[in-house]
Scaffold this motif. Structure first.
Motif, mmCIF file in Angstrom:
data_model
loop_
_atom_site.group_PDB
_atom_site.id
_atom_site.type_symbol
_atom_site.label_atom_id
_atom_site.label_comp_id
_atom_site.label_asym_id
_atom_site.label_seq_id
_atom_site.Cartn_x
_atom_site.Cartn_y
_atom_site.Cartn_z
ATOM 1 N N VAL A 28 1.006 -0.686 0.381
ATOM 2 C CA VAL A 28 0.198 0.176 0.156
ATOM 3 C C VAL A 28 1.269 1.038 0.248
ATOM 4 C CG1 VAL A 28 -1.543 0.699 0.813
ATOM 5 C CG2 VAL A 28 -2.120 -0.817 1.276
ATOM 6 N N THR A 29 0.709 2.316 -1.163
ATOM 7 C CA THR A 29 1.699 3.818 -1.009
ATOM 8 C C THR A 29 -0.171 5.095 -2.011
ATOM 9 O OG1 THR A 29 1.427 2.823 -3.458
ATOM 10 C CG2 THR A 29 3.551 2.458 -2.416
ATOM 11 N N THR A 30 1.078 5.795 -1.544
ATOM 12 C CA THR A 30 -0.169 6.924 -1.651
ATOM 13 C C THR A 30 0.156 7.837 -2.832
ATOM 14 O OG1 THR A 30 -0.626 7.047 0.925
ATOM 15 C CG2 THR A 30 -0.877 8.660 -0.376
ATOM 16 N N GLU A 37 -2.386 3.629 -3.446
ATOM 17 C CA GLU A 37 -2.372 2.433 -4.525
ATOM 18 C C GLU A 37 -2.098 1.162 -3.964
ATOM 19 O OE1 GLU A 37 0.816 5.217 -6.111
ATOM 20 O OE2 GLU A 37 -0.729 5.669 -8.034
ATOM 21 N N VAL A 38 -2.889 0.487 -4.104
ATOM 22 C CA VAL A 38 -2.392 -0.905 -4.120
ATOM 23 C C VAL A 38 -2.267 -2.191 -4.612
ATOM 24 C CG1 VAL A 38 -3.458 -3.029 -2.833
ATOM 25 C CG2 VAL A 38 -3.953 -0.513 -2.383
ATOM 26 N N GLY A 39 -0.833 -2.511 -4.950
ATOM 27 C CA GLY A 39 -0.348 -3.855 -5.424
ATOM 28 C C GLY A 39 -0.003 -4.921 -4.685
ATOM 29 N N ASN A 62 3.491 0.257 -13.831
ATOM 30 C CA ASN A 62 1.957 0.317 -12.525
ATOM 31 C C ASN A 62 2.243 1.197 -11.957
ATOM 32 O OD1 ASN A 62 1.103 0.452 -10.158
ATOM 33 N ND2 ASN A 62 1.875 -2.502 -10.421
ATOM 34 N N PRO A 63 1.507 2.060 -11.700
ATOM 35 C CA PRO A 63 1.445 3.865 -11.177
ATOM 36 C C PRO A 63 2.719 3.044 -10.051
ATOM 37 C CG PRO A 63 -0.477 3.396 -12.006
ATOM 38 C CD PRO A 63 0.151 2.314 -12.582
ATOM 39 N N GLN A 64 2.257 2.446 -9.647
ATOM 40 C CA GLN A 64 2.827 2.279 -7.956
ATOM 41 C C GLN A 64 4.277 1.982 -8.487
ATOM 42 O OE1 GLN A 64 2.255 -1.340 -5.729
ATOM 43 N NE2 GLN A 64 1.274 0.617 -4.218
ATOM 44 N N ALA A 65 4.848 1.765 -9.287
ATOM 45 C CA ALA A 65 6.208 1.718 -9.673
ATOM 46 C C ALA A 65 7.394 3.062 -9.926
ATOM 47 C CB ALA A 65 6.807 1.160 -10.943
ATOM 48 N N ARG A 66 6.033 3.547 -9.828
ATOM 49 C CA ARG A 66 6.508 5.362 -9.366
ATOM 50 C C ARG A 66 7.070 5.991 -7.792
ATOM 51 N NH1 ARG A 66 3.531 5.434 -14.133
ATOM 52 N NH2 ARG A 66 1.875 6.614 -12.965
ATOM 53 N N ILE A 154 10.308 -3.865 -16.312
ATOM 54 C CA ILE A 154 10.275 -4.296 -14.891
ATOM 55 C C ILE A 154 10.196 -3.155 -14.093
ATOM 56 C CG2 ILE A 154 9.256 -6.567 -15.084
ATOM 57 C CD1 ILE A 154 12.533 -7.100 -14.134
ATOM 58 N N VAL A 155 10.110 -2.426 -12.516
ATOM 59 C CA VAL A 155 10.715 -1.869 -12.110
ATOM 60 C C VAL A 155 11.140 -2.961 -10.636
ATOM 61 C CG1 VAL A 155 10.752 0.414 -10.758
ATOM 62 C CG2 VAL A 155 10.235 -0.067 -13.540
ATOM 63 N N GLY A 156 12.135 -2.188 -10.467
ATOM 64 C CA GLY A 156 12.480 -3.243 -9.004
ATOM 65 C C GLY A 156 12.581 -2.272 -7.780
#
Length: 207
Positions: A28-30, A37-39, A62-66, A154-156
């Motif tokens: 979970v991020t914001t 934002e939930v992955g 994936n927006p969370q990757a930023r 991908i983004v690690g």
């Protein structure tokens, strides 16, 4: 997370057991506008005393990757419905239904990376870990250009954990006779997760 004293744990070996059971976390991020934002992601977990790191990767779109910075990882344990019919004191104490479960919240800070060498190492570690669990032997071949090209997709990430909250709600606030009776009822269902909760309940009976 709301954690009454009866259900609060501080023993990190309990976290080891939870994530060994299921390393597919909820992250979970914001976003900048405050939107959650939930992955849902598999991770590799390492712990050296209180030094805990989770690592995994997102699909690049994936927006969370930023996201970098504060994040919450939720580690899901087993859970099961508890019927008041199982309690020996159900009438005398007017018992009601509840749910028993185990869960961990890991608060920390995310770091992301896109370097192909670092990503290759990550994919290699993840695949070795999960392939071993299913008795297979797929490996990331560092010299295979087809696999290397796919790393661009991908983004690690690494989540360096700063705070751990463990909650094991296993009827610890009940008399031992209730705990034993509920565990027996859960076992009798023949359901894998109910059986897991039953074993955990017996492990937390007062000595």
């Amino acid at each position: 997370m709301y954690r009454p004293a009866a259900f609060k744990l501080d023993d990190l070996s309990a976290l080891d057991e939870l994530i060994a059971r299921d390393a597919f976390i909820t992250l979970v991020t914001t976003a900048e506008d405050g939107t959650p934002e939930v992955g849902h992601l598999p991770v590799r977990y390492t712990r050296h005393d209180h030094d805990i790191v989770l690592e995994g990767h997102w699909a690049r779109p994936n927006p969370q990757a930023r996201h970098v910075g504060a994040a919450l990882a939720i580690v899901h344990g087993p859970h099961a419905y508890v019927t008041p019919s199982a309690y020996p004191d159900k009438e005398a104490a007017a018992r009601v239904p509840t749910w028993n479960y185990a869960v961990a919240h890991l608060h920390g800070r995310l770091e992301s990376f896109s370097d192909s060498k670092a990503l290759a190492g990550l994919v290699d570690r993840l695949s070795q870990h999960f392939e071993a669990q299913v008795g297979s032997d797929w490996r990331f071949e560092h010299g295979d250009p087809r696999l290397v090209r796919q790393l661009a997709g991908i983004v690690g990430f690494r989540l360096r954990v700063e705070r751990v909250e463990l909650k094991f709600k296993l009827s610890q606030n009940h008399p031992a006779a209730n705990v034993a009776a509920v565990a027996d009822e859960l076992d009798a269902r023949g359901e894998p997760m109910a059986g897991e909760i039953a074993r955990m309940m017996r492990g937390h009976l007062p000595r």
